[in-house]
Design a protein around this motif. Structure first.
Motif, PDB file in Angstrom:
ATOM      1  N   HIS A 101       0.825  -1.211   0.000  1.00 31.31           N
ATOM      2  CA  HIS A 101       0.000   0.000   0.000  1.00 31.31           C
ATOM      3  C   HIS A 101       0.862   1.265   0.000  1.00 31.31           C
ATOM      4  CE1 HIS A 101      -4.169  -1.333   0.196  1.00 31.31           C
ATOM      5  NE2 HIS A 101      -3.720  -2.384   0.861  1.00 31.31           N
ATOM      6  N   LYS A 102       1.918   1.277   0.770  1.00 30.81           N
ATOM      7  CA  LYS A 102       2.791   2.453   0.827  1.00 30.81           C
ATOM      8  C   LYS A 102       3.389   2.755  -0.544  1.00 30.81           C
ATOM      9  CE  LYS A 102       6.922   4.254   3.127  1.00 30.81           C
ATOM     10  NZ  LYS A 102       8.015   3.978   4.112  1.00 30.81           N
ATOM     11  N   GLU A 103       3.790   1.716  -1.261  1.00 30.44           N
ATOM     12  CA  GLU A 103       4.463   1.900  -2.555  1.00 30.44           C
ATOM     13  C   GLU A 103       3.490   2.145  -3.711  1.00 30.44           C
ATOM     14  OE1 GLU A 103       7.714   2.019  -3.084  1.00 30.44           O
ATOM     15  OE2 GLU A 103       8.208   1.691  -0.974  1.00 30.44           O
ATOM     16  N   LEU A 104       2.252   1.689  -3.566  1.00 35.73           N
ATOM     17  CA  LEU A 104       1.324   1.712  -4.707  1.00 35.73           C
ATOM     18  C   LEU A 104       0.129   2.648  -4.545  1.00 35.73           C
ATOM     19  CD1 LEU A 104       1.208  -2.140  -5.443  1.00 35.73           C
ATOM     20  CD2 LEU A 104       2.618  -0.424  -6.590  1.00 35.73           C
ATOM     21  N   ASP A 105      -0.023   3.244  -3.375  1.00 32.24           N
ATOM     22  CA  ASP A 105      -1.230   4.043  -3.111  1.00 32.24           C
ATOM     23  C   ASP A 105      -1.429   5.190  -4.093  1.00 32.24           C
ATOM     24  OD1 ASP A 105      -2.440   2.656  -1.121  1.00 32.24           O
ATOM     25  OD2 ASP A 105      -1.606   3.819   0.538  1.00 32.24           O
ATOM     26  N   GLU A 106      -0.329   5.727  -4.635  1.00 31.76           N
ATOM     27  CA  GLU A 106      -0.465   6.852  -5.569  1.00 31.76           C
ATOM     28  C   GLU A 106      -0.846   6.396  -6.971  1.00 31.76           C
ATOM     29  OE1 GLU A 106       2.975   9.290  -5.570  1.00 31.76           O
ATOM     30  OE2 GLU A 106       2.797   9.870  -3.448  1.00 31.76           O
ATOM     31  N   LEU A 107      -0.752   5.099  -7.209  1.00 28.94           N
ATOM     32  CA  LEU A 107      -1.010   4.589  -8.559  1.00 28.94           C
ATOM     33  C   LEU A 107      -2.353   3.891  -8.703  1.00 28.94           C
ATOM     34  CD1 LEU A 107       2.502   3.029  -9.338  1.00 28.94           C
ATOM     35  CD2 LEU A 107       1.569   5.161 -10.257  1.00 28.94           C
ATOM     36  N   TYR A 108      -2.802   3.225  -7.636  1.00 30.17           N
ATOM     37  CA  TYR A 108      -3.991   2.375  -7.739  1.00 30.17           C
ATOM     38  C   TYR A 108      -4.937   2.615  -6.562  1.00 30.17           C
ATOM     39  CZ  TYR A 108      -0.613  -0.287 -10.595  1.00 30.17           C
ATOM     40  OH  TYR A 108       0.330  -0.668 -11.514  1.00 30.17           O
ATOM     41  N   PRO A 109      -6.230   2.325  -6.744  1.00 29.51           N
ATOM     42  CA  PRO A 109      -7.181   2.379  -5.625  1.00 29.51           C
ATOM     43  C   PRO A 109      -6.830   1.328  -4.572  1.00 29.51           C
ATOM     44  CG  PRO A 109      -8.332   2.267  -7.738  1.00 29.51           C
ATOM     45  CD  PRO A 109      -6.889   1.988  -8.010  1.00 29.51           C
ATOM     46  N   LEU A 151       5.998  -6.547  -6.694  1.00 28.28           N
ATOM     47  CA  LEU A 151       5.761  -5.153  -6.308  1.00 28.28           C
ATOM     48  C   LEU A 151       6.557  -4.196  -7.191  1.00 28.28           C
ATOM     49  CD1 LEU A 151       4.635  -2.982  -4.432  1.00 28.28           C
ATOM     50  CD2 LEU A 151       6.484  -3.500  -2.824  1.00 28.28           C
ATOM     51  N   ALA A 152       7.805  -4.542  -7.485  1.00 27.15           N
ATOM     52  CA  ALA A 152       8.634  -3.682  -8.342  1.00 27.15           C
ATOM     53  C   ALA A 152       8.015  -3.534  -9.729  1.00 27.15           C
ATOM     54  CB  ALA A 152      10.045  -4.263  -8.437  1.00 27.15           C
ATOM     55  N   HIS A 153       7.478  -4.616 -10.258  1.00 29.64           N
ATOM     56  CA  HIS A 153       6.822  -4.553 -11.570  1.00 29.64           C
ATOM     57  C   HIS A 153       5.529  -3.742 -11.497  1.00 29.64           C
ATOM     58  CE1 HIS A 153       9.498  -7.154 -13.765  1.00 29.64           C
ATOM     59  NE2 HIS A 153       9.371  -8.137 -12.885  1.00 29.64           N
TER      60      HIS A 153
END
Length: 310
Positions: free
Chosen positions: A11-19, A62-64
């Motif tokens: 969530h920390k790494e992806l929150d700006e990209l996805y719901p 996660l990196a992908h």
């Protein structure tokens, strides 16, 4: 590391990209795929700890995901009409709208079989009529043009075990994926490496078909700005885009092919560009096709077209 801590990192790494809900889905799909863990595992084992070896594929995924690569390509699999299919960057990721197209075909075939059963019942009640066995049609022959992952052909073959299903694609890499998917799903499909634009295209044994179906490239270049990065940057351009000047080029080619290879009263089914529904319908009105029908998808967009050869 605790599994719940890895979820927090997703969530920390992806929150700006996805719901949030989509990130949860990514995380649970990854632990199911890589670790064979059910999504409720954190509810019953909140203190579950992973080894470094178990953590590695999760952080690689996660990196992908941070690069907006589709999860289906990361995992190498997707689901389509209760089938599990392999996918990679050589084929489009099957979508729900395509499932609707396949279901339309299956519903039409089911309706036709019901009509035949009704006719047979009427014949049995009329002793002077011909033998009811004469009403049994031969097995259907079906061709999927531009098969990609093989999703349409395989779903039809799985649901129509008596049908003879063939699939054609210009990409050898796509056909390799489709053949593996057919094998893993236990269906026999006649695959052909052919180009629908080849004017000398000839099929083995002069095949003719009762049904031809296709989900060809139909997104115009001008529509690229509407396409998400995960599609535009990772899925194959040749399976998606057509020129603005001739956006119906594939439909014209398949229509011409069908005039020679589709049986009389045979049916054509297409997935189409939602903005070009009427234009696509008008195209078929210019040739030997009838009963042309547009159908909307679950989102209310013109997405499918059917036509019969006269």
């Amino acid at each position: 590391m605790l599994l719940k801590e890895i979820k927090d990192i997703f969530h920390k790494e992806l929150d700006e990209l996805y719901p949030k809900e989509e990130i949860d889905s990514f995380f649970y799909s990854c632990i199911e795929h890589y670790l064979k863990l059910e999504r409720f595992i954190l509810a019953i084992q909140p203190g579950l700890t992973l080894t470094k070896e178990e953590e590695q594929p999760l952080f690689e995924a996660l990196a992908h995901l941070k690069l907006e690569k589709p999860l289906q390509y990361i995992l190498g699999t997707t689901h389509f009409m209760d089938l599990e299919l392999q996918v990679n960057e050589n084929v489009l990721i099957p979508r729900p709208e395509t499932e609707e197209l396949v279901q339309w075909i299956l519903d039409d075939i089911s309706s036709e079989k019901s009509d035949i059963r009704h006719q047979k019942t009427e014949v049995r009640n009329q002793p002077n009529e011909k033998d009811t066995e004469n009403l049994i049609p031969p097995p259907l022959t079906i061709l999927d043009i531009g098969t990609g992952s093989g999703c349409i052909a395989i779903a039809l073959a799985k649901n129509l075990p008596d049908a003879k299903v063939y699939a054609l694609d210009v990409s050898e890499e796509a056909l390799e994926v489709a053949q593996k998917n057919a094998e893993s799903n236990g269906v026999d499909i006649g695959f052909m490496h052919q180009d629908i634009f080849n004017p000398e295209l000839e099929l083995e044994s002069e095949l003719h078909f009762d049904i031809i179906v296709s989900n060809p490239p139909y997104v115009r270049e001008l529509e690229k700005k509407e396409i998400n990065k995960n599609v535009k940057d990772f899925e194959p351009d040749t399976a998606l885009f057509v020129s603005d000047e001739d956006p119906l080029v594939f439909y014209k080619a398949i229509m011409g092919f069908s005039e020679n290879n589709l049986n009389e009263n045979g049916s054509l089914y297409f997935e189409i560009n939602q903005y070009l529904g009427e234009e696509t319908k008008a195209l078929f009105n210019t040739r030997n096709f009838s009963e042309i029908e547009l159908r909307k998808d679950i989102f209310g967009n013109d997405r499918m077209l059917k036509a019969k050869r006269t």
